[in-house]
Design a protein around this motif. Sequence first.
Motif, PDB file in Angstrom:
ATOM      1  N   THR A  86       0.843  -1.198   0.000  1.00 13.36           N
ATOM      2  CA  THR A  86       0.000   0.000   0.000  1.00 13.36           C
ATOM      3  C   THR A  86       0.880   1.251   0.000  1.00 13.36           C
ATOM      4  O   THR A  86       0.559   2.240  -0.682  1.00 13.36           O
ATOM      5  N   LEU A  87       1.983   1.210   0.726  1.00 17.45           N
ATOM      6  CA  LEU A  87       2.925   2.331   0.701  1.00 17.45           C
ATOM      7  C   LEU A  87       3.534   2.492  -0.693  1.00 17.45           C
ATOM      8  O   LEU A  87       3.691   3.618  -1.188  1.00 17.45           O
ATOM      9  N   ILE A  88       3.848   1.384  -1.339  1.00 15.52           N
ATOM     10  CA  ILE A  88       4.361   1.432  -2.714  1.00 15.52           C
ATOM     11  C   ILE A  88       3.316   2.091  -3.618  1.00 15.52           C
ATOM     12  O   ILE A  88       3.642   2.946  -4.451  1.00 15.52           O
ATOM     13  N   LEU A  89       2.048   1.721  -3.440  1.00 18.01           N
ATOM     14  CA  LEU A  89       0.969   2.306  -4.238  1.00 18.01           C
ATOM     15  C   LEU A  89       0.879   3.815  -3.995  1.00 18.01           C
ATOM     16  O   LEU A  89       0.757   4.601  -4.948  1.00 18.01           O
ATOM     17  N   THR A  90       0.950   4.221  -2.756  1.00 18.93           N
ATOM     18  CA  THR A  90       0.913   5.652  -2.430  1.00 18.93           C
ATOM     19  C   THR A  90       2.072   6.372  -3.102  1.00 18.93           C
ATOM     20  O   THR A  90       1.892   7.438  -3.709  1.00 18.93           O
ATOM     21  N   ASN A  91       3.257   5.788  -3.030  1.00 16.68           N
ATOM     22  CA  ASN A  91       4.431   6.398  -3.649  1.00 16.68           C
ATOM     23  C   ASN A  91       4.305   6.432  -5.174  1.00 16.68           C
ATOM     24  O   ASN A  91       4.766   7.386  -5.812  1.00 16.68           O
ATOM     25  N   LEU A  92       3.681   5.413  -5.743  1.00 20.78           N
ATOM     26  CA  LEU A  92       3.468   5.390  -7.191  1.00 20.78           C
ATOM     27  C   LEU A  92       2.591   6.564  -7.614  1.00 20.78           C
ATOM     28  O   LEU A  92       2.863   7.232  -8.612  1.00 20.78           O
ATOM     29  N   HIS A  93       1.555   6.833  -6.851  1.00 17.22           N
ATOM     30  CA  HIS A  93       0.668   7.952  -7.167  1.00 17.22           C
ATOM     31  C   HIS A  93       1.346   9.306  -6.969  1.00 17.22           C
ATOM     32  O   HIS A  93       0.944  10.292  -7.581  1.00 17.22           O
ATOM     33  N   ARG A  94       2.380   9.356  -6.141  1.00 10.12           N
ATOM     34  CA  ARG A  94       3.058  10.621  -5.820  1.00 10.12           C
ATOM     35  C   ARG A  94       4.316  10.875  -6.652  1.00 10.12           C
ATOM     36  O   ARG A  94       5.050  11.827  -6.369  1.00 10.12           O
ATOM     37  N   LEU A 129      10.897   7.669  -9.138  1.00 10.02           N
ATOM     38  CA  LEU A 129      10.694   6.382  -9.803  1.00 10.02           C
ATOM     39  C   LEU A 129      11.806   5.403  -9.433  1.00 10.02           C
ATOM     40  O   LEU A 129      11.532   4.238  -9.124  1.00 10.02           O
ATOM     41  N   MET A 130      13.032   5.875  -9.414  1.00 10.61           N
ATOM     42  CA  MET A 130      14.150   5.006  -9.018  1.00 10.61           C
ATOM     43  C   MET A 130      13.990   4.559  -7.569  1.00 10.61           C
ATOM     44  O   MET A 130      14.268   3.408  -7.228  1.00 10.61           O
ATOM     45  N   GLY A 131      13.527   5.455  -6.704  1.00 13.46           N
ATOM     46  CA  GLY A 131      13.276   5.090  -5.313  1.00 13.46           C
ATOM     47  C   GLY A 131      12.207   4.023  -5.191  1.00 13.46           C
ATOM     48  O   GLY A 131      12.314   3.103  -4.373  1.00 13.46           O
ATOM     49  N   LEU A 132      11.178   4.131  -6.037  1.00 15.66           N
ATOM     50  CA  LEU A 132      10.116   3.131  -6.051  1.00 15.66           C
ATOM     51  C   LEU A 132      10.668   1.768  -6.468  1.00 15.66           C
ATOM     52  O   LEU A 132      10.356   0.741  -5.855  1.00 15.66           O
ATOM     53  N   PHE A 133      11.519   1.761  -7.485  1.00 16.97           N
ATOM     54  CA  PHE A 133      12.141   0.506  -7.909  1.00 16.97           C
ATOM     55  C   PHE A 133      13.022  -0.078  -6.811  1.00 16.97           C
ATOM     56  O   PHE A 133      13.052  -1.292  -6.606  1.00 16.97           O
ATOM     57  N   LEU A 141      10.705  -1.669  -4.277  1.00 17.19           N
ATOM     58  CA  LEU A 141      10.185  -2.936  -4.793  1.00 17.19           C
ATOM     59  C   LEU A 141      11.261  -4.024  -4.779  1.00 17.19           C
ATOM     60  O   LEU A 141      10.958  -5.186  -4.493  1.00 17.19           O
ATOM     61  N   SER A 142      12.495  -3.640  -5.068  1.00 18.67           N
ATOM     62  CA  SER A 142      13.571  -4.637  -5.098  1.00 18.67           C
ATOM     63  C   SER A 142      13.861  -5.211  -3.719  1.00 18.67           C
ATOM     64  O   SER A 142      14.467  -6.265  -3.592  1.00 18.67           O
ATOM     65  N   SER A 143      13.399  -4.544  -2.673  1.00 26.38           N
ATOM     66  CA  SER A 143      13.625  -5.037  -1.314  1.00 26.38           C
ATOM     67  C   SER A 143      12.561  -6.034  -0.867  1.00 26.38           C
ATOM     68  O   SER A 143      12.631  -6.560   0.245  1.00 26.38           O
ATOM     69  N   THR A 144      11.608  -6.324  -1.719  1.00 30.16           N
ATOM     70  CA  THR A 144      10.502  -7.222  -1.361  1.00 30.16           C
ATOM     71  C   THR A 144      11.008  -8.559  -0.819  1.00 30.16           C
ATOM     72  O   THR A 144      10.514  -9.054   0.196  1.00 30.16           O
ATOM     73  N   LEU A 203       1.589 -13.123  -8.258  1.00 26.11           N
ATOM     74  CA  LEU A 203       1.264 -11.722  -8.516  1.00 26.11           C
ATOM     75  C   LEU A 203       2.441 -10.799  -8.184  1.00 26.11           C
ATOM     76  O   LEU A 203       2.716  -9.851  -8.921  1.00 26.11           O
ATOM     77  N   VAL A 204       3.122 -11.087  -7.090  1.00 23.92           N
ATOM     78  CA  VAL A 204       4.296 -10.293  -6.717  1.00 23.92           C
ATOM     79  C   VAL A 204       5.390 -10.469  -7.769  1.00 23.92           C
ATOM     80  O   VAL A 204       6.019  -9.487  -8.197  1.00 23.92           O
ATOM     81  N   ASP A 205       5.612 -11.702  -8.220  1.00 27.17           N
ATOM     82  CA  ASP A 205       6.608 -11.945  -9.264  1.00 27.17           C
ATOM     83  C   ASP A 205       6.269 -11.175 -10.537  1.00 27.17           C
ATOM     84  O   ASP A 205       7.155 -10.608 -11.184  1.00 27.17           O
ATOM     85  N   SER A 206       4.995 -11.139 -10.889  1.00 25.42           N
ATOM     86  CA  SER A 206       4.570 -10.394 -12.084  1.00 25.42           C
ATOM     87  C   SER A 206       4.825  -8.904 -11.920  1.00 25.42           C
ATOM     88  O   SER A 206       5.305  -8.237 -12.843  1.00 25.42           O
TER      89      SER A 206
END
Length: 97
Positions: free
Chosen positions: A35-43, A50-54, A57-60, A74-77
């Motif tokens: 959900t935090l990733i989603l919030t950051n995606l919208h912001r 964008l690099m921060g978002l990646f 995600l890479s820390s998953t 779904l996470v892999d996708s």
Amino acid sequence: MELLNSARAQLLPPLEAVIDAFDETADPAPLAFFTLILTNLHRLEDDGDLMGLFFELSSTAFQGFVFNPEQAQLVDSLLAVAENIAFALSASGDNPH
């Protein structure tokens, strides 16, 4: 801004699918993470966001989350989409294909 809108459009459906796959009675940590990733995606405001978002995600894999088979797929996708976008961004425009 076109790059950010394109990345957002590509990441939003798989990210929402991941979030929708979580049961409200299960461990809230994975749901909060995505959900935090989603919030950051919208912001997203610039390439650095964008690099921060990646990076997030890479820390998953290091979060210690336990996914059921559907969630794992779904996470892999989602991660594959992010990887493809990151690869496209890092491709050098100096060498024609």
